[in-house]
Enzyme design. Structure first.
Site, PDB file in Angstrom:
ATOM      1  N   ARG A 194      10.498  31.397  66.522  1.00 32.69           N
ATOM      2  CA  ARG A 194      10.189  30.293  67.433  1.00 32.69           C
ATOM      3  C   ARG A 194      11.000  30.479  68.700  1.00 32.69           C
ATOM      4  O   ARG A 194      12.229  30.548  68.657  1.00 32.69           O
ATOM      5  CB  ARG A 194      10.540  28.954  66.782  1.00 32.69           C
ATOM      6  CG  ARG A 194      10.362  27.771  67.722  1.00 32.69           C
ATOM      7  CD  ARG A 194      10.849  26.478  67.069  1.00 32.69           C
ATOM      8  NE  ARG A 194      10.849  25.389  68.024  1.00 32.69           N
ATOM      9  CZ  ARG A 194      11.857  25.088  68.841  1.00 32.69           C
ATOM     10  NH1 ARG A 194      12.970  25.826  68.806  1.00 32.69           N
ATOM     11  NH2 ARG A 194      11.781  24.081  69.683  1.00 32.69           N
ATOM     12  N   LEU A 195      10.318  30.562  69.829  1.00 31.50           N
ATOM     13  CA  LEU A 195      10.996  30.719  71.113  1.00 31.50           C
ATOM     14  C   LEU A 195      11.441  29.343  71.601  1.00 31.50           C
ATOM     15  O   LEU A 195      10.626  28.514  72.003  1.00 31.50           O
ATOM     16  CB  LEU A 195      10.063  31.375  72.136  1.00 31.50           C
ATOM     17  CG  LEU A 195       9.501  32.747  71.757  1.00 31.50           C
ATOM     18  CD1 LEU A 195       8.635  33.297  72.888  1.00 31.50           C
ATOM     19  CD2 LEU A 195      10.623  33.730  71.421  1.00 31.50           C
ATOM     20  N   ASP A 196      12.730  29.118  71.548  1.00 37.11           N
ATOM     21  CA  ASP A 196      13.273  27.813  71.938  1.00 37.11           C
ATOM     22  C   ASP A 196      13.551  27.773  73.437  1.00 37.11           C
ATOM     23  O   ASP A 196      14.180  28.677  73.992  1.00 37.11           O
ATOM     24  CB  ASP A 196      14.572  27.538  71.179  1.00 37.11           C
ATOM     25  CG  ASP A 196      15.214  26.240  71.622  1.00 37.11           C
ATOM     26  OD1 ASP A 196      14.660  25.176  71.292  1.00 37.11           O
ATOM     27  OD2 ASP A 196      16.251  26.288  72.316  1.00 37.11           O
ATOM     28  N   GLU A 236       6.772  26.000  70.750  1.00 37.03           N
ATOM     29  CA  GLU A 236       6.592  24.548  70.746  1.00 37.03           C
ATOM     30  C   GLU A 236       6.253  24.106  72.162  1.00 37.03           C
ATOM     31  O   GLU A 236       7.004  24.375  73.107  1.00 37.03           O
ATOM     32  CB  GLU A 236       7.882  23.883  70.262  1.00 37.03           C
ATOM     33  CG  GLU A 236       7.861  22.379  70.238  1.00 37.03           C
ATOM     34  CD  GLU A 236       9.213  21.803  69.843  1.00 37.03           C
ATOM     35  OE1 GLU A 236       9.424  20.601  70.069  1.00 37.03           O
ATOM     36  OE2 GLU A 236      10.065  22.554  69.328  1.00 37.03           O
TER      37      GLU A 236
END
Length: 273
Positions: A194-196, A236
């Site tokens: 997941r690329l935050d 997200e």
């Protein structure tokens, strides 16, 4: 190298310290009382330290498991029978990182000086009030903090808080840092990344510095690097569904916590997964 075979059943999301107390105990729960209930688990930040100023989203060392939670061997063991998703915090590191502390002490003489973003890196010819007002930030005020680096006062990019120092992702040092994080994650069998805060990762003069064409190119490059290591990429997106569709065409999956659905690159407007 991680497995590219997707597991499509229910996915658990949890902090290891709050569910079981460690990575190994999360694995024990998934193989014991929760056996068969979940195909995978999103382990929320378990890096050093997991209990920092932003609940682990401000890593001092993004390439190490906090020893209070376990080791990379524990992560690999969990990944042997469950899909493991982990956060790749691409925008910043903790102000307590030894790399940044060295820059604070030595300024431009530090070998890590190129890793961290200062205002003049983005605006080498100076910045106008209009330029500053154009920058989007998820907090009140400007994304800049005056700090003394070596013997100079500098304006350092701090998109979220002064405790979270932005990385210059366009620099060779920034690219090498991100590669080291990818290597650590995928080397332990993490198959979903997941690329935050990726929307804030690239700062381009004259823009909002959020989800610009340069950001999309950055996402493309990160996704290619992760996929080359056998992992899939998830982003997200808190935005209009059309932006979710646009991003989904570049990565493997997108989601929005306010509307809990997953959308793959095969989605079209109006469809749900």
């Amino acid at each position: 190298m991680t497995s590219t075979t997707p597991r499509t059943g229910p996915q658990l999301i949890a902090y290891a310290d709050r569910l079981g107390g460690s990575v190994a105990q999360v694995a024990a729960l998934l193989r014991g009382p929760l056996a068969g209930a979940f195909d995978g688990v999103h382990l929320l930040p378990f890096f050093t330290p997991f209990d920092g100023a932003d609940a682990g989203f401000d890593p001092v060392d993004h390439t190490q498991v906090d020893p209070r939670l376990g080791t990379w061997t524990d992560v690999a063991d969990l990944a042997s029978d469950h899909a493991v998703m982990a956060d790749m915090i691409v925008n910043h590191v903790s102000a307590d990182s030894p790399l940044f502390r060295d820059v604070v002490a030595r300024g431009d003489a530090s070998e890590h000086a190129g890793l961290f973003l200062t205002l003049d890196r983005v605006f080498p010819d100076g910045v106008s009030e209009e330029d500053l007002c154009r920058i989007y930030r998820p907090r009140p005020g400007l994304p800049l903090t005056p700090m003394t680096l070596g013997d100079r006062k500098r304006l350092v990019w701090t998109t979220f808080t002064p405790q979270q120092i932005d990385i210059d992702v366009d620099s060779p040092a920034g690219q090498a840092y991100l590669d080291s994080v990818l290597d650590a994650l995928t080397g332990a069998g993490v198959s979903l990344i997941r690329l935050d805060a990726v929307g804030y990762g690239v700062k381009t003069a004259g823009t909002s510095c959020f989800m610009t064409p340069d950001t999309y190119a950055f996402i493309d490059a990160l996704t290619a690097a992760a996929q080359a290591r056998g992992a899939r990429v998830l982003v997200e997106i808190h935005s209009h569904f059309q932006r979710q569709i646009d991003i989904a065409s570049r990565v493997d999956m997108v989601y929005d916590l306010r509307c809990p659905r997953w959308c793959s690159t095969r989605c079209t407007p109006g469809t749900r997964r």
